[in-house]
Every structure is written in C-alpha cells, then in structure tokens.
Design an enzyme around this catalytic site. Structure first.
Site, PDB file in Angstrom:
ATOM      1  N   CYS A  79       0.837  -1.201   0.000  1.00 45.98           N
ATOM      2  CA  CYS A  79       0.000   0.000   0.000  1.00 45.98           C
ATOM      3  C   CYS A  79       0.878   1.260   0.000  1.00 45.98           C
ATOM      4  O   CYS A  79       1.459   1.587  -1.027  1.00 45.98           O
ATOM      5  CB  CYS A  79      -0.996  -0.044   1.154  1.00 45.98           C
ATOM      6  N   HIS A 176      -3.083  -5.273   1.560  1.00 44.18           N
ATOM      7  CA  HIS A 176      -2.475  -5.548   2.870  1.00 44.18           C
ATOM      8  C   HIS A 176      -2.481  -7.040   3.187  1.00 44.18           C
ATOM      9  O   HIS A 176      -3.360  -7.524   3.899  1.00 44.18           O
ATOM     10  CB  HIS A 176      -3.246  -4.804   3.964  1.00 44.18           C
ATOM     11  N   GLU A 178      -0.665  -8.547   5.245  1.00 43.79           N
ATOM     12  CA  GLU A 178      -0.386  -8.725   6.670  1.00 43.79           C
ATOM     13  C   GLU A 178      -1.655  -8.743   7.515  1.00 43.79           C
ATOM     14  O   GLU A 178      -1.635  -9.154   8.675  1.00 43.79           O
ATOM     15  CB  GLU A 178       0.559  -7.622   7.169  1.00 43.79           C
TER      16      GLU A 178
END
Length: 193
Positions: A79, A176, A178
């Site tokens: 991002c 994202h 994560e």
C-alpha cells in the site's frame, strides 16, 4: 537461522507485518533509525500514509539510507510502501524511492469508506512458487498501478490492474497481506532473501 527482516516502524501497520513475517518463518526487527538497517537481509515498507512516512523519514535522516538499502537488498512494499517504492507517483505527485518501474496513483480506489476485501485468483506463477488457492486481499485507500515497465512481473490482478508485482529482488502489493492469516505473500518475500 531465520532471515532478519526489518519492518519500517515510523507509521502504519508495522506490528501486523512483524507478526506476518514471524508466521512466514522470518525474524522481524522494527526499524526506526538508519543504524538498524545494518545486517538486515530485507526490509518491509508497511501501509500507512506515504506523505507522513516521507516527512518522518526526512526528519529521522532515513530517506537516503533506505534508498541505498533498496539498491542492494530486497524490499517489500505494501500500500503506502508500494507508493514509496514506485518510480512515479501521482494524485498528487510526490517523491519516491524509484526502485520499481511502476507508475502509481494514490488512493485510486476511493476513500476509507470504499475499502474492501476481495478474493483474488493469483497468476499461475504465484501459485507455483507460493502455493495454490485464492488470495485474500484487503484494500484500504489503496493505490492503483497505472503502468508497469517491461521488467515487472505481475503475480496478481484486481479488475485488470496489477496488485501484486515483483521486479528483480523487490516485491510490491497495493493491498495488505499482513491483515490476513495467509502467509504466502510474506513467504514469497522471504524466499528472495
């Protein structure tokens, strides 16, 4: 011995990346100053707010050391990290590291309220290297890659736009990874260290 993976920890979702790196088999180390780059095998640039990150990098004297690190070792930008790694940034234009041959448009999917989670069908190359199956992608005020150069390999697309790409030693995601329990994207990064 697990690879030492720095996570830029000035702003953004660095704790989630540290947990994801650990799940993928790496040893995360939070980075807030240039001396902490020494001895790292790679570095993650997390999501967050790219203009804020740039200001903090300049304040902490990190901009040039990070660019120099990326010229020698692998980086993974998600991002805002993707924005920082791109060659050209617009909406508005801003400075970047220029490490990956990408033109990106900031916040191109819309405002925070337009954030979304989608299931991507990754490229067969991604599945061959990282494992089969759909890829959960969390988009939060995400950039869009408007152009990628000839040396950029696209590993996943959303609505026809590249969202996971690699060039030489670097990996870039406009979403994202994560924020999901799927370790494949971080594992793919660790494999290049």
């Amino acid at each position: 011995m697990p690879k030492r993976v720095g996570i830029l920890a000035l702003q953004g979702d660095f704790d989630a990346h540290a947990a994801a790196v650990e799940r993928a088999g790496g040893r995360p180390e939070l980075v807030r100053e240039a001396t902490q780059l020494d001895g790292l095998d790679g570095l993650v640039l997390p999501g967050g707010e790219s203009t804020t990150m740039l200001k903090l990098m300049r304040y902490e004297g990190l901009f040039e050391p990070l660019v120099a690190f990326g010229r020698r070792k692998p980086m993974f930008g998600t991002c805002a990290g993707a924005i920082l790694m791109a060659r050209h940034v617009r909406n508005p234009e801003q400075e970047s590291f220029g490490l990956v041959d990408l033109d990106v448009e900031r916040n191109a999917y819309g405002r925070q309220i337009d954030s979304r989670v989608v299931a991507l069908k990754p490229d067969p190359e991604f599945e061959r290297r990282a494992g089969p199956g759909k890829l959960e992608a969390v988009f939060i005020r995400a950039p869009i890659i408007r152009h990628s150069g000839p040396g950029v390999n696209v590993l996943a697309r959303y609505n026809g736009d590249p969202v996971l790409v690699e060039q030489e030693r670097h990996l870039v995601a406009t979403f994202h990874p994560e924020l999901t329990s799927d370790p494949r994207v971080h594992r793919l990064f660790l494999e290049r260290l």
